[in-house]
Write a protein that holds these residues in place. Structure first.
Motif, PDB file in Angstrom:
ATOM      1  N   ILE A  10     -12.624  -9.798 124.246  1.00 51.17           N
ATOM      2  CA  ILE A  10     -14.015  -9.345 124.127  1.00 51.17           C
ATOM      3  C   ILE A  10     -14.087  -8.118 123.230  1.00 51.17           C
ATOM      4  O   ILE A  10     -14.979  -8.004 122.377  1.00 51.17           O
ATOM      5  CB  ILE A  10     -14.614  -9.062 125.522  1.00 51.17           C
ATOM      6  N   GLN A  11     -13.140  -7.200 123.383  1.00 50.21           N
ATOM      7  CA  GLN A  11     -13.122  -6.008 122.532  1.00 50.21           C
ATOM      8  C   GLN A  11     -12.846  -6.389 121.075  1.00 50.21           C
ATOM      9  O   GLN A  11     -13.457  -5.838 120.160  1.00 50.21           O
ATOM     10  CB  GLN A  11     -12.077  -5.002 123.034  1.00 50.21           C
ATOM     11  N   GLN A  12     -11.946  -7.348 120.852  1.00 44.38           N
ATOM     12  CA  GLN A  12     -11.675  -7.815 119.489  1.00 44.38           C
ATOM     13  C   GLN A  12     -12.933  -8.429 118.877  1.00 44.38           C
ATOM     14  O   GLN A  12     -13.217  -8.223 117.692  1.00 44.38           O
ATOM     15  CB  GLN A  12     -10.551  -8.848 119.479  1.00 44.38           C
ATOM     16  N   ARG A  17     -17.324  -8.032 115.121  1.00 47.58           N
ATOM     17  CA  ARG A  17     -18.762  -8.081 114.874  1.00 47.58           C
ATOM     18  C   ARG A  17     -19.238  -6.816 114.172  1.00 47.58           C
ATOM     19  O   ARG A  17     -20.010  -6.873 113.206  1.00 47.58           O
ATOM     20  CB  ARG A  17     -19.518  -8.263 116.196  1.00 47.58           C
ATOM     21  N   GLN A  18     -18.767  -5.686 114.639  1.00 43.01           N
ATOM     22  CA  GLN A  18     -19.165  -4.418 114.023  1.00 43.01           C
ATOM     23  C   GLN A  18     -18.661  -4.331 112.584  1.00 43.01           C
ATOM     24  O   GLN A  18     -19.387  -3.897 111.688  1.00 43.01           O
ATOM     25  CB  GLN A  18     -18.651  -3.236 114.848  1.00 43.01           C
ATOM     26  N   HIS A  19     -17.427  -4.773 112.359  1.00 41.29           N
ATOM     27  CA  HIS A  19     -16.866  -4.748 111.003  1.00 41.29           C
ATOM     28  C   HIS A  19     -17.658  -5.682 110.087  1.00 41.29           C
ATOM     29  O   HIS A  19     -17.929  -5.340 108.931  1.00 41.29           O
ATOM     30  CB  HIS A  19     -15.384  -5.130 111.040  1.00 41.29           C
ATOM     31  N   LEU A  20     -18.036  -6.850 110.605  1.00 44.06           N
ATOM     32  CA  LEU A  20     -18.862  -7.779 109.828  1.00 44.06           C
ATOM     33  C   LEU A  20     -20.188  -7.112 109.450  1.00 44.06           C
ATOM     34  O   LEU A  20     -20.640  -7.209 108.302  1.00 44.06           O
ATOM     35  CB  LEU A  20     -19.117  -9.057 110.638  1.00 44.06           C
ATOM     36  N   HIS A  21     -20.801  -6.435 110.385  1.00 47.05           N
ATOM     37  CA  HIS A  21     -22.058  -5.745 110.109  1.00 47.05           C
ATOM     38  C   HIS A  21     -21.879  -4.688 109.019  1.00 47.05           C
ATOM     39  O   HIS A  21     -22.690  -4.585 108.092  1.00 47.05           O
ATOM     40  CB  HIS A  21     -22.589  -5.102 111.398  1.00 47.05           C
ATOM     41  N   ASP A  22     -20.793  -3.922 109.125  1.00 46.50           N
ATOM     42  CA  ASP A  22     -20.525  -2.882 108.126  1.00 46.50           C
ATOM     43  C   ASP A  22     -20.306  -3.491 106.740  1.00 46.50           C
ATOM     44  O   ASP A  22     -20.821  -2.976 105.739  1.00 46.50           O
ATOM     45  CB  ASP A  22     -19.303  -2.051 108.531  1.00 46.50           C
ATOM     46  N   LEU A  23     -19.534  -4.570 106.689  1.00 42.82           N
ATOM     47  CA  LEU A  23     -19.291  -5.235 105.397  1.00 42.82           C
ATOM     48  C   LEU A  23     -20.583  -5.794 104.818  1.00 42.82           C
ATOM     49  O   LEU A  23     -20.824  -5.690 103.601  1.00 42.82           O
ATOM     50  CB  LEU A  23     -18.250  -6.354 105.558  1.00 42.82           C
ATOM     51  N   TYR A  24     -21.403  -6.376 105.658  1.00 41.70           N
ATOM     52  CA  TYR A  24     -22.687  -6.909 105.206  1.00 41.70           C
ATOM     53  C   TYR A  24     -23.560  -5.796 104.624  1.00 41.70           C
ATOM     54  O   TYR A  24     -24.184  -5.961 103.568  1.00 41.70           O
ATOM     55  CB  TYR A  24     -23.411  -7.608 106.359  1.00 41.70           C
ATOM     56  N   GLU A  25     -23.606  -4.665 105.305  1.00 42.50           N
ATOM     57  CA  GLU A  25     -24.398  -3.533 104.813  1.00 42.50           C
ATOM     58  C   GLU A  25     -23.896  -3.059 103.451  1.00 42.50           C
ATOM     59  O   GLU A  25     -24.684  -2.656 102.603  1.00 42.50           O
ATOM     60  CB  GLU A  25     -24.348  -2.376 105.816  1.00 42.50           C
ATOM     61  N   GLU A  26     -22.585  -3.089 103.247  1.00 40.04           N
ATOM     62  CA  GLU A  26     -22.007  -2.577 102.007  1.00 40.04           C
ATOM     63  C   GLU A  26     -22.054  -3.600 100.871  1.00 40.04           C
ATOM     64  O   GLU A  26     -22.354  -3.249  99.733  1.00 40.04           O
ATOM     65  CB  GLU A  26     -20.563  -2.149 102.240  1.00 40.04           C
ATOM     66  N   TYR A  27     -21.765  -4.883 101.162  1.00 38.62           N
ATOM     67  CA  TYR A  27     -21.587  -5.865 100.099  1.00 38.62           C
ATOM     68  C   TYR A  27     -22.670  -6.947 100.039  1.00 38.62           C
ATOM     69  O   TYR A  27     -22.764  -7.666  99.064  1.00 38.62           O
ATOM     70  CB  TYR A  27     -20.233  -6.575 100.248  1.00 38.62           C
ATOM     71  N   LEU A  40     -13.401 -14.952 110.694  1.00 40.59           N
ATOM     72  CA  LEU A  40     -12.532 -14.335 111.701  1.00 40.59           C
ATOM     73  C   LEU A  40     -13.282 -14.185 113.021  1.00 40.59           C
ATOM     74  O   LEU A  40     -12.758 -14.527 114.085  1.00 40.59           O
ATOM     75  CB  LEU A  40     -12.032 -12.983 111.212  1.00 40.59           C
ATOM     76  N   LEU A  41     -14.511 -13.699 112.960  1.00 41.65           N
ATOM     77  CA  LEU A  41     -15.321 -13.558 114.171  1.00 41.65           C
ATOM     78  C   LEU A  41     -15.577 -14.921 114.805  1.00 41.65           C
ATOM     79  O   LEU A  41     -15.495 -15.068 116.022  1.00 41.65           O
ATOM     80  CB  LEU A  41     -16.647 -12.857 113.854  1.00 41.65           C
ATOM     81  N   ASP A  42     -15.856 -15.935 113.986  1.00 40.56           N
ATOM     82  CA  ASP A  42     -16.053 -17.295 114.509  1.00 40.56           C
ATOM     83  C   ASP A  42     -14.832 -17.767 115.288  1.00 40.56           C
ATOM     84  O   ASP A  42     -14.962 -18.362 116.358  1.00 40.56           O
ATOM     85  CB  ASP A  42     -16.335 -18.285 113.384  1.00 40.56           C
TER      86      ASP A  42
END
Length: 89
Positions: A10-12, A17-27, A40-42
Motif C-alpha cells: 500500500i505504501q509503494q 501515485r505521488q511520483h506519477l502526479h509529480d511527473l505529470y505536473e512537470e512533463y 509501474l503504478l498499474d
C-alpha cells in the motif's frame, strides 16, 4: 502475504501515485517517463488486487452447507429461509 507485506505494498502504491502526479505536473500527460510510471503504478495495483482475489474469504452459510450442518436448516436457525407451506385446497 502477511499484514506487513500488505502495508508495504500500500505504501509503494501511494509513493508511486505521488511520483506519477509529480511527473505529470512537470512533463505533462504524454511524456514517456509519465507513461512508464503509470505502468509501474498499474502493476502495483494489479498485485494488490490479485492478493484479494486469491485469498479465501470465509462464508458462514456455504461452510455449513458443505459440512452438512443440519442446525442451519432448523426453524430456530437465523439462516432458516424456508417454511412449510400448505397447498391450497
Amino acid at each position: 502475504m502477511n499484514r506487513d507485506d500488505m502495508l508495504t505494498l500500500i505504501q509503494q502504491m501511494e509513493n508511486a501515485r505521488q511520483h506519477l502526479h509529480d511527473l505529470y505536473e512537470e512533463y505533462g500527460f504524454g511524456h514517456a517517463c509519465v507513461l512508464e510510471q503509470s505502468m509501474l503504478l498499474d502493476e502495483l495495483i494489479n498485485q494488490y488486487n490479485r492478493m484479494f482475489q486469491t485469498r479465501k474469504q470465509p462464508h458462514h452459510v456455504l461452510d455449513q452447507i458443505i459440512n452438512n450442518d443440519d442446525i442451519m436448516f432448523s426453524p430456530s436457525s437465523p439462516f432458516f429461509l424456508c417454511k412449510t407451506v400448505t397447498s391450497p385446497t
